[in-house]
Design a protein around this motif. Structure first.
Motif, mmCIF file in Angstrom:
data_model
loop_
_atom_site.group_PDB
_atom_site.id
_atom_site.type_symbol
_atom_site.label_atom_id
_atom_site.label_comp_id
_atom_site.label_asym_id
_atom_site.label_seq_id
_atom_site.Cartn_x
_atom_site.Cartn_y
_atom_site.Cartn_z
ATOM 1 N N THR A 1 0.831 -1.207 0.000
ATOM 2 C CA THR A 1 0.000 0.000 0.000
ATOM 3 C C THR A 1 0.865 1.256 0.000
ATOM 4 N N HIS A 2 2.164 1.077 0.226
ATOM 5 C CA HIS A 2 3.104 2.210 0.195
ATOM 6 C C HIS A 2 4.518 1.678 0.033
ATOM 7 N N THR A 3 5.396 2.544 -0.440
ATOM 8 C CA THR A 3 6.789 2.138 -0.627
ATOM 9 C C THR A 3 7.498 1.926 0.709
ATOM 10 N N SER A 4 6.913 2.435 1.797
ATOM 11 C CA SER A 4 7.532 2.210 3.116
ATOM 12 C C SER A 4 7.628 0.724 3.445
ATOM 13 N N ALA A 5 6.874 -0.114 2.746
ATOM 14 C CA ALA A 5 6.961 -1.566 2.952
ATOM 15 C C ALA A 5 8.396 -2.069 2.776
ATOM 16 N N TYR B 1 -0.784 0.132 -4.189
ATOM 17 C CA TYR B 1 -2.164 -0.319 -4.432
ATOM 18 C C TYR B 1 -3.047 -0.015 -3.242
ATOM 19 N N ARG B 2 -4.167 0.651 -3.488
ATOM 20 C CA ARG B 2 -5.118 0.893 -2.389
ATOM 21 C C ARG B 2 -6.541 0.882 -2.922
ATOM 22 N N ARG B 3 -7.407 0.249 -2.181
ATOM 23 C CA ARG B 3 -8.828 0.314 -2.514
ATOM 24 C C ARG B 3 -9.319 1.694 -2.089
ATOM 25 N N HIS C 1 1.655 5.630 -7.800
ATOM 26 C CA HIS C 1 3.106 5.467 -7.687
ATOM 27 C C HIS C 1 3.641 6.348 -6.580
ATOM 28 N N GLN C 2 4.603 5.818 -5.853
ATOM 29 C CA GLN C 2 5.235 6.599 -4.792
ATOM 30 C C GLN C 2 6.741 6.540 -4.934
ATOM 31 N N MET C 3 7.375 7.559 -4.380
ATOM 32 C CA MET C 3 8.813 7.483 -4.206
ATOM 33 C C MET C 3 9.110 7.656 -2.730
ATOM 34 N N GLU C 4 9.944 6.756 -2.225
ATOM 35 C CA GLU C 4 10.361 6.770 -0.826
ATOM 36 C C GLU C 4 11.826 7.168 -0.830
ATOM 37 N N GLY C 5 12.210 8.038 0.052
ATOM 38 C CA GLY C 5 13.625 8.378 0.154
ATOM 39 C C GLY C 5 14.054 8.328 1.596
ATOM 40 N N TYR D 1 1.381 12.318 11.622
ATOM 41 C CA TYR D 1 1.682 11.125 12.409
ATOM 42 C C TYR D 1 1.905 9.927 11.484
ATOM 43 N N PHE D 2 3.004 9.255 11.625
ATOM 44 C CA PHE D 2 3.244 7.955 10.989
ATOM 45 C C PHE D 2 3.834 7.051 12.051
ATOM 46 N N PRO D 3 3.454 5.766 12.071
ATOM 47 C CA PRO D 3 3.953 4.896 13.144
ATOM 48 C C PRO D 3 5.465 4.655 13.073
ATOM 49 N N PHE D 4 6.085 5.017 11.940
ATOM 50 C CA PHE D 4 7.502 4.670 11.751
ATOM 51 C C PHE D 4 8.424 5.875 11.743
ATOM 52 N N THR D 5 7.895 7.068 12.067
ATOM 53 C CA THR D 5 8.744 8.251 12.199
ATOM 54 C C THR D 5 8.285 9.065 13.411
ATOM 55 N N SER D 6 9.208 9.768 14.032
ATOM 56 C CA SER D 6 8.858 10.714 15.099
ATOM 57 C C SER D 6 10.059 11.625 15.349
ATOM 58 N N GLY E 1 4.785 13.036 2.950
ATOM 59 C CA GLY E 1 4.892 12.775 4.382
ATOM 60 C C GLY E 1 6.329 12.412 4.697
ATOM 61 N N CYS E 2 6.774 12.737 5.918
ATOM 62 C CA CYS E 2 8.175 12.469 6.238
ATOM 63 C C CYS E 2 8.405 12.532 7.744
ATOM 64 N N GLY E 3 9.613 12.212 8.151
ATOM 65 C CA GLY E 3 9.939 12.342 9.562
ATOM 66 C C GLY E 3 11.278 11.721 9.910
ATOM 67 N N VAL E 4 11.601 11.805 11.208
ATOM 68 C CA VAL E 4 12.824 11.192 11.727
ATOM 69 C C VAL E 4 12.510 9.708 11.958
ATOM 70 N N TRP F 1 16.512 10.265 8.373
ATOM 71 C CA TRP F 1 15.145 10.662 8.008
ATOM 72 C C TRP F 1 14.623 9.839 6.832
ATOM 73 N N ALA F 2 13.296 9.906 6.635
ATOM 74 C CA ALA F 2 12.660 9.249 5.484
ATOM 75 C C ALA F 2 11.488 10.106 5.022
ATOM 76 N N PHE F 3 11.179 9.990 3.743
ATOM 77 C CA PHE F 3 9.972 10.666 3.234
ATOM 78 C C PHE F 3 9.294 9.760 2.210
ATOM 79 N N GLY F 4 8.019 10.057 1.927
ATOM 80 C CA GLY F 4 7.295 9.353 0.867
ATOM 81 C C GLY F 4 6.444 10.354 0.109
HETATM 82 N N1 PHE Z 1 4.343 5.824 3.625
HETATM 83 C C1 PHE Z 1 3.724 7.087 3.983
HETATM 84 C C2 PHE Z 1 2.403 7.209 3.191
HETATM 85 O O1 PHE Z 1 2.169 6.476 2.261
HETATM 86 C C3 PHE Z 1 4.611 8.276 3.675
HETATM 87 C C4 PHE Z 1 5.878 8.324 4.497
HETATM 88 C C5 PHE Z 1 7.055 7.742 4.044
HETATM 89 C C6 PHE Z 1 5.909 8.993 5.714
HETATM 90 C C7 PHE Z 1 8.224 7.808 4.789
HETATM 91 C C8 PHE Z 1 7.060 9.069 6.475
HETATM 92 C C9 PHE Z 1 8.221 8.485 5.994
HETATM 93 O O2 PHE Z 1 1.571 8.044 3.497
#
Ligand code: PHE
Length: 433
Positions: free
Chosen positions: A102-106, A127-129, A141-145, A247-252, A270-273, A290-293
């Motif tokens: 559902t996101h590149t964070s996978a 992919y999302r319903r 499509h997403q890009m994760e960095g 808020y994302f469960p994997f960044t703060s 979206g992004c965070g530490v 850090w990471a972003f999507g």
């Molecule tokens: N995966 C998040 C989303 O789809 C975006 C995200 C990526 C947020 C990486 C923080 C860090 O909304």
């Protein structure tokens, strides 16, 4: 009619009847890989965003299979077991432990584990319903960095100093960005105090924000250049950006970057530490960063002024030929010139929801898309009420059928719509009115 197994990118997966919910149109989209199709606007937009995150610091990945485990997509990122995103109404499952990401964070955890470089970029189909309208499609499509620093590799172990030094390499811009939030919020966006000092986390946050602002300024200046080319009278509006708490469960802490565009604040990423648990579980406890999507499709729609997300999936030469040669020469980027639209065929359907109350709108959306395919432009609820005596809920939806590629006859729309009506009663237990 459910297949006992499906094959995606050459690998075969067993389905299970309790979980499997991938319709044929979504399954076949897994082979399209628009982000790898040269001169496709999704590919071009990926190239443009990637240009802000050069190698060797950032290592690009663009070939990861969309099939991942529930562990990769959710558990490894700290999503709680009851998180709504896990529901079958929101996510495409192959079986109880396998799904379409559902996101590149996978891929965050695995990439932190495997990657030796200081950063990475992952671009991929996700992919999302979801609802059906000009900006929603079940595949996008997403890009994760991500950018990481290793405590054992920076001078004196001083992460904050190293990060601030690296910040000098990021191009600046003269634009004032609203950023009203304090660096941390005790409940919503706490400092990860077991792992980071405030100075470290703040330095990483500053590096992150400067990097992403530079990327957005670059993307929008290219959009502006394309607009001027198409229309010399184009009135330039100054770019406005603002950071909002997220808020994302994997960044703060976590943030979203919004851009003011065509009269609206638009959420672009979206992004965070990165939560330190991710690095620890990936076997690289000395790293932090850090990471972003970012969603590529909506950026592409802005860049080229593409009015409907379905156009990305069109094989029509009138669409594709407009981007020919741009991948090799990004400064030839221009605006999409819409070809004529065929008239819309709106059809309404109204029904009583099932008595047991078990109705998910996305199931309805998918039935419509499954039957009408890309001829469905929009599905919108225009009325709902609850019967005062029976307590039953009635809903009325308008479905707009319209193809980009050809004229649809009234009979064709009628036939599709009739099939939708029948399928709704059979599959969702609704009662047509
Ligand atoms: N995966 C998040 C989303 O789809 C975006 C995200 C990526 C947020 C990486 C923080 C860090 O909304």
């Amino acid at each position: 009619s459910q297949p006992s197994s499906i094959t995606v990118q050459g690998s075969t997966y067993q389905t299970d009847s309790k979980w499997f919910n991938v319709p044929p149109n979504v399954l076949s989209a897994t082979s399209r890989r628009l982000h790898l199709q040269k001169d496709h606007p999704i590919y071009i937009t990926r190239q443009i965003i990637e240009a802000s995150f050069p190698g060797p610091t950032f290592k690009p990945y663009s070939d990861l299979s969309p099939v991942v485990t529930t562990h990769q997509n959710f558990d490894s990122l700290g999503f709680p077991p009851d998180h709504p995103g896990r529901a079958r109404s929101d996510t495409y499952y192959i079986n109880g432990t396998t799904l379409l990401r559902t996101h590149t964070s996978a891929h965050q955890a695995d990439t932190f584990r495997a990657d030796e470089s200081d950063g990475y970029l992952i671009s991929a189909d996700v992919y999302r319903r979801d609802a059906i309208d000009s900006s929603h499609y079940p595949v996008f499509h997403q890009m994760e960095g991500a950018r990481s620093w290793d405590r054992t590799k920076v001078p004196n172990g001083n992460i904050a100093a190293a990060v601030l030094k690296d910040m000098k390499a990021i191009p600046g811009h003269g634009i004032k960005v609203e950023d009203p939030n304090p660096p941390f919020h005790p409940e919503r966006n706490p400092l990860q105090e077991a792992h980071h000092s405030a100075a470290e986390s703040e330095a990483i946050g500053r590096h992150l924000k400067k990097s992403l602002e530079a990327m957005v300024v670059d993307v929008f200046s290219r959009a502006k250049a394309a607009a001027f080319k198409a229309d010399p009278d184009f009135v330039d509006e100054p770019l406005q950006m603002r950071w909002v708490e997220a808020y994302f469960p994997f960044t703060s802490p976590s943030w979203e970057l919004e851009v003011y565009y065509a009269g609206d604040w638009l959420e672009v990423l979206g992004c965070g530490v990165v939560r330190q648990d991710l690095y620890i579980n990936a076997g690289v406890p000395n790293k932090l960063g850090w990471a972003f999507g970012i969603g590529i499709d909506r950026i592409a729609m802005l860049l080229f002024r593409i009015p409907d997300i379905r156009l990305f999936w069109s094989q029509d030469e009138r669409f594709l030929s407009q981007f020919a040669g741009v991948s090799d020469k990004l400064d030839t980027l221009g605006r999409f010139v819409p070809f004529s639209k065929y008239p819309p065929s709106p059809r309404d359907v109204s029904f009583w929801l099932p008595r047991d109350g078990d109705f998910h709108e996305n199931d309805f959306m998918e039935i419509v898309r499954g039957i009408g395919g890309d001829t469905v432009e929009e599905v919108k609820m225009f009325d709902s009420f609850t019967h005062p005596k029976t307590g039953r809920e009635s809903r009325a939806y308008r479905i707009v059928y319209r193809s980009w590629d050809r004229t649809m006859t009234g009979e064709e729309a009628n036939e599709l719509h009739e099939k939708v009506r029948q399928t709704l009663t059979q599959k969702l237990g609704v009662e047509l009115r």
